[in-house]
Motif scaffolding. Structure first.
Motif, short mmCIF file in Angstrom:
data_model
loop_
_atom_site.label_atom_id
_atom_site.label_comp_id
_atom_site.label_asym_id
_atom_site.label_seq_id
_atom_site.Cartn_x
_atom_site.Cartn_y
_atom_site.Cartn_z
N PRO A 24 5.79 -3.86 -7.95
CA PRO A 24 6.60 -2.74 -8.47
C PRO A 24 6.49 -2.67 -9.99
O PRO A 24 7.33 -3.21 -10.73
CB PRO A 24 8.02 -3.10 -8.02
N TRP A 25 5.48 -2.00 -10.48
CA TRP A 25 5.20 -2.00 -11.91
C TRP A 25 6.32 -1.34 -12.71
O TRP A 25 6.48 -1.62 -13.90
CB TRP A 25 3.87 -1.28 -12.17
N GLY A 26 7.11 -0.47 -12.07
CA GLY A 26 8.16 0.21 -12.81
C GLY A 26 9.31 -0.70 -13.21
O GLY A 26 9.94 -0.50 -14.26
N HIS A 27 9.62 -1.71 -12.39
CA HIS A 27 10.73 -2.63 -12.71
C HIS A 27 10.30 -4.06 -12.36
O HIS A 27 10.73 -4.64 -11.36
CB HIS A 27 12.01 -2.23 -11.95
N LEU A 28 9.46 -4.59 -13.20
CA LEU A 28 8.99 -5.96 -13.01
C LEU A 28 10.10 -6.96 -13.33
O LEU A 28 10.82 -6.82 -14.32
CB LEU A 28 7.78 -6.24 -13.92
N LEU A 35 4.63 -14.40 -8.88
CA LEU A 35 3.67 -14.10 -7.81
C LEU A 35 2.34 -13.62 -8.38
O LEU A 35 1.28 -13.96 -7.85
CB LEU A 35 4.26 -13.06 -6.87
N ILE A 36 2.41 -12.83 -9.47
CA ILE A 36 1.16 -12.39 -10.11
C ILE A 36 0.40 -13.60 -10.66
O ILE A 36 -0.83 -13.69 -10.54
CB ILE A 36 1.48 -11.38 -11.24
N MET A 37 1.12 -14.55 -11.25
CA MET A 37 0.49 -15.76 -11.76
C MET A 37 -0.20 -16.53 -10.63
O MET A 37 -1.32 -17.03 -10.79
CB MET A 37 1.54 -16.65 -12.43
N LEU A 38 0.45 -16.62 -9.46
CA LEU A 38 -0.13 -17.33 -8.33
C LEU A 38 -1.42 -16.66 -7.87
O LEU A 38 -2.41 -17.33 -7.57
CB LEU A 38 0.89 -17.37 -7.19
N ALA A 39 -1.43 -15.33 -7.81
CA ALA A 39 -2.64 -14.62 -7.39
C ALA A 39 -3.75 -14.76 -8.43
O ALA A 39 -4.92 -14.95 -8.07
CB ALA A 39 -2.30 -13.14 -7.17
N LEU A 40 -3.39 -14.70 -9.71
CA LEU A 40 -4.40 -14.80 -10.76
C LEU A 40 -5.05 -16.18 -10.78
O LEU A 40 -6.24 -16.30 -11.07
CB LEU A 40 -3.78 -14.49 -12.12
N ILE A 41 -4.28 -17.21 -10.47
CA ILE A 41 -4.85 -18.56 -10.52
C ILE A 41 -5.89 -18.72 -9.42
O ILE A 41 -6.94 -19.37 -9.61
CB ILE A 41 -3.75 -19.64 -10.41
N VAL A 42 -5.66 -18.12 -8.24
CA VAL A 42 -6.64 -18.20 -7.16
C VAL A 42 -7.92 -17.48 -7.55
O VAL A 42 -9.03 -17.98 -7.36
CB VAL A 42 -6.04 -17.60 -5.87
N LEU A 556 10.41 -21.50 -13.35
CA LEU A 556 11.16 -20.79 -14.40
C LEU A 556 11.17 -19.29 -14.17
O LEU A 556 12.18 -18.61 -14.41
CB LEU A 556 10.54 -21.11 -15.77
N LEU A 557 10.06 -18.77 -13.68
CA LEU A 557 9.98 -17.33 -13.43
C LEU A 557 10.70 -16.93 -12.14
O LEU A 557 10.86 -15.73 -11.89
CB LEU A 557 8.51 -16.90 -13.32
#
Length: 691
Positions: A24-28, A35-42, A556-557
């Motif tokens: 939901p880019w409108g209200h991150l 979750l974005i960090m988890l996907a980016l690390i993969v 933390l996030l």
């Protein structure tokens, strides 16, 4: 473009596409950032970035975002503090000390010229078994993988030793490749496994109990591999044809050739030599008879230990006195803390165990009322010495403690328990097995057994000594790893010396030159093993540092909280959660190695186990079985690439992948068996540690 590259790019595109579509880019929120960090690390790991430093970089950046959302002025300082604290936590983890020692033991054993002897001995010992070369390969891989725990080393070395031998014997390429790659991966399950140490440190589970629990599942998986190979060789002999007589030939020494002329049975021939009438000395015959009796002596020793354990009387200790003694001490402690106010209450109630009455303030925590003084800290007045006396209720208990304490240390006399039926069944099976072995004990088998004594049994004894000292509580994993490293050094020295001594004798040189050659080569082996151990240990430790920072940033996030809420919202049963978790780990094994899966994703699953009432030990055993697939599943099937690097040019990756698929199915079957019969993994920890 190669198929595996297409597969990897497609998988990365799917991950990135899901992030773009479902975020939901409108209200991150911070949870979405986790979750974005988890996907980016993969994705970053699949692109080839170093795992440890990618974890640290992502963790630092997203931790800064988390701190910045609270207090931008302190964000940088808090991130730096987090890095230091997490790195120090890894450095002070005693469990990780065992990693370099076990790795060092593995590298020493690998360079001791022992595995070549081991494979040839097992190959000759199993010559009558269908698919003997493949069976010998799996058994050798299991033993060697147990000693090293390094998949790459096992697959590479067995690819150099066993793969050419199987291809020469006209074995199917895919079956041969599957036996080597699947057998080489057993090292991440069978103790002493580096994976289990890493999981134990990550999940907070006892490594000792993990080793005890993984012992039988590892044997079960190796047994399933062997059973599959034997059945396949029976059903389709063209895939694994029987060995020709030239491959089964065993050269006999002079005394054996002379005795073999009088009879093929070795035990009877040695018995005749002991009575005289041959040119073979009685000393030689006695030594050979002692070697022949070693299996029987070993079985007798094991049965004796089993008999004493099975019939040992139950020692019942009366602990009543200990309870009363504790009650008396508790009463004394209460009396001393009660003071003068407690004494006044004791006189009224007769127990002397009540709390002092609360003061008007309502807290009931004030000191006893003091004399008129400015400090209020004086000792109780001397005219009231009873304030510290034993209360009347405690006087009745205290004298009885010494009288009843005596039975606490005295065990009730009892005779030995009746011999259980299982012991007699085991005895009968052992006697039948020994009778079968000795009836078939000819001179060729005698020579094969002597080769096994030199190659198979020393390494097996070293492994069992290391594991036994850990499982039975005689040593910590670190201490046992140190023993194993020293044992690996001794084995390397002995086997290199024997090699140089035989070479010197065959070339007519002075055998004393073998000592200097051994010392020189042993120095080079130790130096190379030390460098490789430092590289491997540094990789593991940096992975832990990066994982600690990454998991801290994820928490933390609020990413962990988001995952937990999502899983709990599914309203899964424990069985459904286990299936979901194992499926996710199985899928992650395609693009990632086991280190990334344990380090990154186990901290996400572990907190959920409490809600579903799942034992972390049992979950760890399922994960260890499941992660066998991480080395066998394309496109990042590292075992296939290890084997391809040493295989002949005509062997393709597709042939290797095709041979690994049936063994992946066997691994899934093993996971199902462990889930349906959890006692396979939990029985030994329960017996040893009452878990």
């Amino acid at each position: 473009m190669r198929k595996e590259l297409w597969f990897g790019l497609t998988l990365m595109a799917i991950i990135v596409g899901m992030v773009i579509l479902f975020t939901p880019w409108g209200h991150l929120t911070n949870g979405h950032l986790g979750l974005i960090m988890l996907a980016l690390i993969v994705v970053a790991i699949m692109l080839g970035f170093p795992t440890a430093f990618t974890l640290m970089g992502m963790g630092v950046f997203f931790a800064w975002l988390a701190y910045r959302s609270v207090n931008p002025d302190l964000a940088v300082q808090q991130v730096l503090d987090l890095m230091v604290q997490r790195a120090y936590g890894v450095m002070s983890n005693d469990v990780l000390t065992a990693v370099p020692l076990f790795v060092f033991m593995g590298y020493l054993v690998e360079r001791s010229a022992l595995i070549d002897r081991l494979f040839k001995s097992l190959h000759l010992a199993m010559a009558d078994v269908p698919g003997s070369l493949a069976v010998a390969t799996i058994v050798t891989c299991a033993v060697f993988a147990t000693a090293t725990g390094i998949v790459g080393a096992v697959v590479t070395l067995m690819g150099l030793l066993a793969f050419p031998a199987m291809l020469k014997a006209r074995y199917n390429v895919s079956v041969s490749a599957g036996a080597i790659t699947a057998g080489g991966c057993l090292g991440i399950l069978i103790p002493p496994s580096i994976l289990l140490i890493v999981y134990g440190a990550t999940a907070g589970v006892s490594v000792v109990q993990l080793y005890a629990g993984a012992f039988f599942p590892g044997i079960m998986l190796a047994g399933l591999y062997v059973a599959y190979v034997i059945i396949l060789a029976k059903l389709k002999p063209s895939l694994m044809p029987p060995l020709p007589e030239s491959e089964r030939y065993v050269e006999l020494p002079a005394f054996a050739q002379q005795l073999a002329g009088r009879g093929r049975h070795a035990v009877v021939g040695v018995a005749r030599a002991l009575r005289g009438g041959t040119t073979v000395t009685k000393r030689t015959a006695a030594v050979q008879l002692l070697i022949m009796m070693l299996p029987a002596l070993a079985v007798v020793a094991l049965l004796a230990v089993g008999y004493r354990s099975a019939t040992a009387p139950e020692v019942k200790v009366d602990t009543t006195g200990l309870v009363e003694t504790g009650a008396g001490l508790a009463a004394d402690a209460e009396a001393e803390s009660a003071g003068s106010a407690g004494q006044s209450q004791a006189e009224e109630s007769g127990t002397g165990l009540q709390e002092p009455p609360p003061e008007e303030s309502g807290t009931g925590l004030q000191e006893p009322p003091a004399e008129e003084s400015a400090t209020g800290l004086q000792e109780p007045p001397p005219e009231e010495p009873k304030a510290l006396a034993v209360p009347p209720g405690a006087e009745e208990i205290a004298p009885a403690a010494p009288e009843s304490a005596a039975p606490a240390t005295a065990a009730e006399p009892a005779g030995r328990l009746p011999v259980p039926t299982g012991f007699w069944i085991t005895l009968g099976v052992c006697v039948a097995a020994l009778a079968y072995i000795y009836l078939r004990w000819n001179w060729e088998r005698h020579e094969v057994f002597k080769r096994l004594l030199i190659s198979f049994f020393p390494l097996t004894i070293l492994i069992l000594a290391v594991l036994g000292s850990i499982v039975f509580g005689l040593a910590t994993p670190t201490e046992a790893a140190a023993i194993g490293a020293f044992g690996g050094f001794v084995l390397a020295a002995i086997y290199r010396f024997l090699e140089h001594w035989r070479t010197a004798r065959s070339n007519g040189r002075n055998p004393a030159s073998a000592v200097m050659a051994t010392v020189k080569e042993l120095g080079a082996i130790t130096k190379e093993s030390s460098f490789l151990t430092a590289k491997t240990s540094a990789m593991v430790c940096w992975l832990f540092v990066g994982s600690a920072i990454f998991s801290a940033a994820f928490a933390l996030l609020g990413g962990q909280e988001v995952v937990e809420k999502w899983v709990l919202s599914l309203d899964l049963t424990p069985t459904q959660f286990l299936i979901l978790a194992q499926f996710i780990i199985f899928v992650l094994g395609w693009p990632l190695e086991w280190t990334e899966i344990i380090i990154i994703f186990m901290p996400i699953f572990i907190p959920l186990l409490t809600h579903f009432q799942i034992d972390p030990l049992f979950f760890g055993l399922l994960v260890a079985l499941n992660l066998q697939t991480a080395f066998l599943s394309p496109p990042v099937a590292m075992a296939a690439f290890y084997l391809k690097g040493v295989a002949p040019a005509h062997v393709t990756l597709n042939q290797i992948f095709g041979g690994m698929l049936p063994f992946m199915g066997i691994q899934i079957l093993a996971i199902v068996l462990l889930y349906v019969f959890p006692e396979i993994g939990l029985w030994l920890p329960h017996v040893l540690y009452d878990r």
